[in-house]
Design a protein around this motif. Structure first.
Motif: not given
Length: 538
Positions: A154, A213-214, A217, A220, A276-277, A299, A317-318
């Motif tokens: 992250p 995170g989506v 990325s 994503g 991503g959360t 995540d 990584d998403a």
């Protein structure tokens, strides 16, 4: 002769950084003198936390990190609130902080101006990486290592501090060239990804929560769309994930993450994919969500995996994880389309809003959306309008940014300032009158740099969201009402065009401001309320 400051700016340039935010200071003068010999662009702010917000906004808008130059002691400490937001949200930046001379480091034995017992320790809670450079020859390597940490998922801010005498020391060390800017990929373990694909392939009632995170990325959103279509899975975006899935898609629940109808759908899923959360406070509807099925959590920060709900945690990584799952899915038999179920939930939410006295709020958000071009990026402070934005804003071809990570106020205008610097074209900032006061000093910076930013200030006479919280909890609000300046006259003192309007004139007034040149402000006097996400009315 070149010196340590030159090595700093040369290393940043070699790493692809083009823009520096900050404020000069006594121990940091070597950095700023070096900028005079560098092609790096420097953007001055007036308060250090706003410099951090500006670097944050630059990175969010462009996807590229900025540098932040800080002076020792008070300057460094003032930046921490801005760095907390970047750290909580996963925004990369490289912070270069000056330090007292090398001989004074370690306690108070010298009694030097700006001296702290341990300045680096102050940054530990709000940065991914911290280092103190003691020798000029170590400068490029420390910054290179810090940059790689900032850019590795992250992502986040990193902190390198350099004593005043090291910055000023002459050097013959060559300027770095051709640095390896490859960022390590954060990939999930294949057995866990296979397990996730098997669970999703066999799911009868899957649901997906898409977090920030989506969005951050590279692919994503595209991989998420592919997976949702294959699974026929409803998708809800968190506040940080707004725009990570098309709002108008038949499987989209938008971002109504706080509505009880959405919570019930997520609880009923036999497989719930959270990507991503951290499944934190807001995403879990203030820790009331109680999923009954299997949970898969993806995540890049392994610390958050299964921290709130047990399940299959995958650090990745998403986009890499979603792409792998898409490849590994078993053939999925035809499923009945669930768009009808999604439409039913959205209908429940709309009915809930219809049963409450929210015509003013809905008209307000509609006016902004109608005025903002489809590709414009927007930056929202922690104000009632942003809480509405978390749920109703459709970014369309632009991006939605808010301070939902750490939740501090004062983010909107300086972050938009930085975003406009990075993009080179106009953006919108939205603040309340309370949060706007945190950023008034930056009107001078906006005028100095002629930044194309429009600032919408909602003047409701106080801290609106705190007023609501206190009234709901205690039956009255205490110390939430504010004496405000005449925002129009104040902004005009900085030479910035400003207009005041009411709700009826908001769309036209904002449209004109967004089509103008340079910085400008629109002040709208209106009182916004929150909605009740559980009450259907009578």
């Amino acid at each position: 002769m070149r010196n340590g400051g030159d090595l700093v700016v040369e290393t940043l340039q070699a790493l692809g950084i083009s823009t520096v935010f900050g404020i000069p200071g006594q121990h940091a003068l070597g950095l700023f003198d070096a900028l005079s010999r560098s092609p790096l662009r420097f953007i001055s702010s007036r308060v250090e936390n706003n410099s951090a917000f500006a670097a944050d906004g630059y990175a969010r808008a462009t996807g590229e990190p900025a540098a932040l130059f800080l002076s020792t002691g008070p300057g460094a400490l003032t930046s921490l609130a801005g760095l907390e937001e970047a750290y909580a949200t996963g925004v990369p930046m490289v912070v270069i902080a000056s330090q007292i001379p090398e001989s004074g480091l370690g306690g108070r034995r010298k009694g030097m101006l700006h001296q702290l017992d341990d300045q680096k320790e102050s940054a530990r809670n709000v940065t991914k990486f911290q280092a103190t450079v003691h020798k000029v020859s170590a400068i490029p390597y420390a910054i290179e290592d810090a940059w790689r940490q900032a850019m590795t998922a992250p992502q986040g801010p990193v902190w390198v501090e350099i004593p005043q005498d090291v910055l000023l020391q002459e050097t013959t060390i060559p300027a770095p060239k051709d640095l390896d800017t490859t960022v390590p990929a954060v990939r999930g373990h294949t057995p866990s990804l296979r397990r996730a694909a098997a669970l999703l392939s066999g799911a009868q009632r899957p649901a997906i929560i898409a977090g920030g995170g989506v969005r951050r990325s590279a692919q994503g959103s595209a991989e998420l769309l592919k997976l949702a279509d294959a699974l026929q899975s409803p998708v809800i975006c968190t506040p940080g994930g707004v725009g990570g899935f098309p709002v108008d898609h038949p499987l989209s629940l938008g971002s109504w993450i706080e509505d009880v109808a959405v919570t019930e759908l997520l609880e009923a899923a036999d497989v719930l994919l959270a990507v991503g959360t951290s499944l934190g406070e807001v995403t879990s509807n203030y820790f009331t969500m109680a999923p009954r099925g299997e949970i898969i959590q993806i995540d890049a920060a392994y610390q958050v995996l299964a921290s709130n709900h047990p399940g299959l945690g995958i650090r990745s990584d998403a986009s890499l994880a979603l792409a792998a799952i898409n490849r590994l899915l078993d053939p999925i038999p035809d499923k009945p389309h669930v768009s009808g179920q999604v439409a039913q939930v959205k209908g429940t939410i709309a009915h809930r809003l219809d049963q409450q006295d929210l015509a003013n709020e809905r008209a307000f958000m509609a006016a902004i959306r109608a005025a903002v071009p489809t590709d414009m990026q927007t930056f929202w402070d922690m104000t009632i309008a942003a809480y509405w934005g978390w749920n109703v804003w459709d970014p369309q071809e632009g991006q939605f940014h808010s301070a939902q990570g750490a939740g501090g106020i004062g983010f909107g205008f300086p972050a938009a300032f930085g975003g406009a610097i990075g993009l080179g074209h106009r953006v919108l900032a939205v603040s309340g009158d309370g949060s706007a006061m945190y950023s008034i000093a930056e009107l001078a910076a906006a005028a100095q740099h002629n930044i194309p930013v429009t600032w919408l200030i909602i003047d409701d006479g106080g801290y609106g969201i705190l007023r609501e919280y206190m009234t709901d909890t205690f039956g009255k609000a205490t110390h939430t009402e504010l004496h405000r300046p005449d925002f129009v006259a104040l902004a005009q003192a900085f030479g910035i065009p400003t207009r005041k309007t009411d709700l009826a004139g908001l769309e036209d007034c904002l449209s004109e401001a967004l089509a103008a040149d340079g910085p400008n402000i629109v002040v709208v006097e209106t009182l916004l309320k929150m909605w009740d996400p559980t009450h259907l009315g009578r």
